[in-house]
Design a protein around this motif. Structure first.
Motif, PDB file in Angstrom:
ATOM      1  N   PRO A 267       0.838  -1.213   0.000  1.00 27.35           N
ATOM      2  CA  PRO A 267       0.000   0.000   0.000  1.00 27.35           C
ATOM      3  C   PRO A 267       0.862   1.247   0.000  1.00 27.35           C
ATOM      4  O   PRO A 267       1.967   1.265   0.545  1.00 27.35           O
ATOM      5  CB  PRO A 267      -0.792  -0.118   1.315  1.00 27.35           C
ATOM      6  CG  PRO A 267      -0.710  -1.556   1.696  1.00 27.35           C
ATOM      7  CD  PRO A 267       0.606  -2.043   1.174  1.00 27.35           C
ATOM      8  N   SER A 268       0.354   2.285  -0.618  1.00 23.75           N
ATOM      9  CA  SER A 268       1.118   3.521  -0.664  1.00 23.75           C
ATOM     10  C   SER A 268       0.913   4.357   0.583  1.00 23.75           C
ATOM     11  O   SER A 268       1.778   5.138   0.952  1.00 23.75           O
ATOM     12  CB  SER A 268       0.714   4.347  -1.893  1.00 23.75           C
ATOM     13  OG  SER A 268      -0.635   4.758  -1.777  1.00 23.75           O
ATOM     14  N   ALA A 269      -0.254   4.242   1.221  1.00 25.67           N
ATOM     15  CA  ALA A 269      -0.562   5.217   2.266  1.00 25.67           C
ATOM     16  C   ALA A 269      -1.649   4.745   3.206  1.00 25.67           C
ATOM     17  O   ALA A 269      -2.476   3.896   2.868  1.00 25.67           O
ATOM     18  CB  ALA A 269      -0.991   6.538   1.630  1.00 25.67           C
TER      19      ALA A 269
ATOM     20  N   VAL B  66      -5.732  -2.886 -10.669  1.00 27.45           N
ATOM     21  CA  VAL B  66      -6.811  -2.054 -10.131  1.00 27.45           C
ATOM     22  C   VAL B  66      -6.658  -1.898  -8.626  1.00 27.45           C
ATOM     23  O   VAL B  66      -6.804  -0.796  -8.081  1.00 27.45           O
ATOM     24  CB  VAL B  66      -8.185  -2.650 -10.484  1.00 27.45           C
ATOM     25  CG1 VAL B  66      -9.304  -1.955  -9.712  1.00 27.45           C
ATOM     26  CG2 VAL B  66      -8.436  -2.528 -11.984  1.00 27.45           C
ATOM     27  N   ARG B  67      -6.335  -2.982  -7.938  1.00 27.05           N
ATOM     28  CA  ARG B  67      -6.183  -2.911  -6.481  1.00 27.05           C
ATOM     29  C   ARG B  67      -5.079  -1.942  -6.073  1.00 27.05           C
ATOM     30  O   ARG B  67      -5.172  -1.273  -5.047  1.00 27.05           O
ATOM     31  CB  ARG B  67      -5.906  -4.305  -5.910  1.00 27.05           C
ATOM     32  CG  ARG B  67      -7.149  -5.120  -5.640  1.00 27.05           C
ATOM     33  CD  ARG B  67      -6.813  -6.466  -5.048  1.00 27.05           C
ATOM     34  NE  ARG B  67      -6.477  -7.430  -6.088  1.00 27.05           N
ATOM     35  CZ  ARG B  67      -5.692  -8.495  -5.919  1.00 27.05           C
ATOM     36  NH1 ARG B  67      -5.129  -8.717  -4.742  1.00 27.05           N
ATOM     37  NH2 ARG B  67      -5.459  -9.323  -6.904  1.00 27.05           N
ATOM     38  N   ALA B  68      -4.042  -1.848  -6.886  1.00 29.34           N
ATOM     39  CA  ALA B  68      -2.927  -0.966  -6.558  1.00 29.34           C
ATOM     40  C   ALA B  68      -3.342   0.502  -6.561  1.00 29.34           C
ATOM     41  O   ALA B  68      -2.659   1.346  -5.966  1.00 29.34           O
ATOM     42  CB  ALA B  68      -1.781  -1.183  -7.543  1.00 29.34           C
ATOM     43  N   ASN B  69      -4.449   0.813  -7.210  1.00 32.54           N
ATOM     44  CA  ASN B  69      -4.963   2.180  -7.244  1.00 32.54           C
ATOM     45  C   ASN B  69      -6.317   2.288  -6.566  1.00 32.54           C
ATOM     46  O   ASN B  69      -7.065   3.233  -6.813  1.00 32.54           O
ATOM     47  CB  ASN B  69      -5.050   2.665  -8.692  1.00 32.54           C
ATOM     48  CG  ASN B  69      -3.682   2.808  -9.324  1.00 32.54           C
ATOM     49  OD1 ASN B  69      -2.927   3.709  -8.994  1.00 32.54           O
ATOM     50  ND2 ASN B  69      -3.346   1.885 -10.213  1.00 32.54           N
ATOM     51  N   SER B  70      -6.609   1.316  -5.713  1.00 33.24           N
ATOM     52  CA  SER B  70      -7.881   1.296  -4.996  1.00 33.24           C
ATOM     53  C   SER B  70      -7.648   1.480  -3.502  1.00 33.24           C
ATOM     54  O   SER B  70      -6.576   1.165  -2.981  1.00 33.24           O
ATOM     55  CB  SER B  70      -8.612  -0.037  -5.218  1.00 33.24           C
ATOM     56  OG  SER B  70      -8.943  -0.214  -6.573  1.00 33.24           O
TER      57      SER B  70
END
Length: 249
Positions: free
Chosen positions: A4-6, A187-191
């Motif tokens: 996750p990014s954040a 998609v999950r990487a940007n969700s």
């Protein structure tokens, strides 16, 4: 696995001397390598006044403090009415009003992006055009980061406009991990997911955090409360669990 990014934090708590954002500042200091995407919401969007108005003084003090932390991205909240064309002028005005925060000279209250609440999940050409106009205004106003919140699984077309889309916002009891797991990894990487009303113990929350990390989500939040204006009873534990799960301090 894509990490996750954040941590995504809807922070609708009005900052005053008696209700400061100290819990957030403490977590930002404790986990300097963890990214926090913080959504501020002065008045269901920006107040109608500009940042020079003294009625925004509490926010100026809080946001200027928040801006000193390099691991915090700050988003301004706007409501969109699911793309209702009649609300488009107000939406664009709110974005422009937030943009004035970035040119305010007495203090650094710079915002990084816009959080679009009540976005649609189903693609519609005319609604898409409305949001394209709004996101173009945000990015051209140096509010370059964009989050959409339909609160449910959204059609892929909207990823052309938003950096992140909240694919679930709701109570812990209603969260269906299989729907998120069914999304492609890209998609999950940007969700994102935002889960409130959690009844998990600290130990069970740790396990759940690890599960969400393993899904490869872009960002997420878990809170024990049903309000974004109060702190989760397990906020400090959550930030530690998140940081540990992604392998940073």
């Amino acid at each position: 696995m894509v990490l996750p990014s954040a941590i995504l934090l809807p922070l609708y708590l009005y900052p005053t001397a008696t209700t400061p954002w100290t819990n957030l500042y403490n977590s930002l200091s404790a986990h300097p390598n963890t990214q926090f995407d913080v959504v501020i919401n002065p008045d269901s969007g920006p107040m109608l006044v500009g940042p020079s108005d003294k009625s925004l003084s509490d926010y100026i003090a809080a946001v200027s403090n928040l801006s000193t932390y390099p691991n915090a991205n700050i988003y301004g909240y706007v409501h969109t009415g699911y793309g209702d064309a009649s609300l488009q002028p107000a939406l664009l005005s709110n974005i422009s009003r937030y943009a004035t925060w970035n040119t305010y000279e007495p203090a650094n209250i710079h915002l990084d992006g816009i959080f679009f609440d009540e976005t649609p999940n189903a693609y519609d050409a005319s609604i898409y055009t409305n949001f394209q106009t709004a996101t173009n205004l945000a990015r051209s106003s140096k509010l370059s980061k964009v989050i959409f919140n339909p609160g449910t699984i959204a059609d892929a077309e909207y990823f052309a406009l938003a950096d992140y889309i909240i694919m679930f916002e709701g109570a812990y009891a209603d969260f269906d991990a299989s729907k998120i797991a069914a999304l492609s990894q890209a998609v999950r990487a940007n969700s994102s997911v935002v889960i409130y009303g959690s009844t998990l113990t600290e130990a069970d929350q740790k396990t759940f955090v690890s599960q969400l990390v393993d899904m490869g989500l872009g960002s997420f939040d878990i809170t024990t409360t049903d309000s974004y204006a109060t702190w989760s009873a397990l906020w400090a534990a959550f930030t530690q669990q998140f940081s540990s799960a992604v392998g940073v301090k």
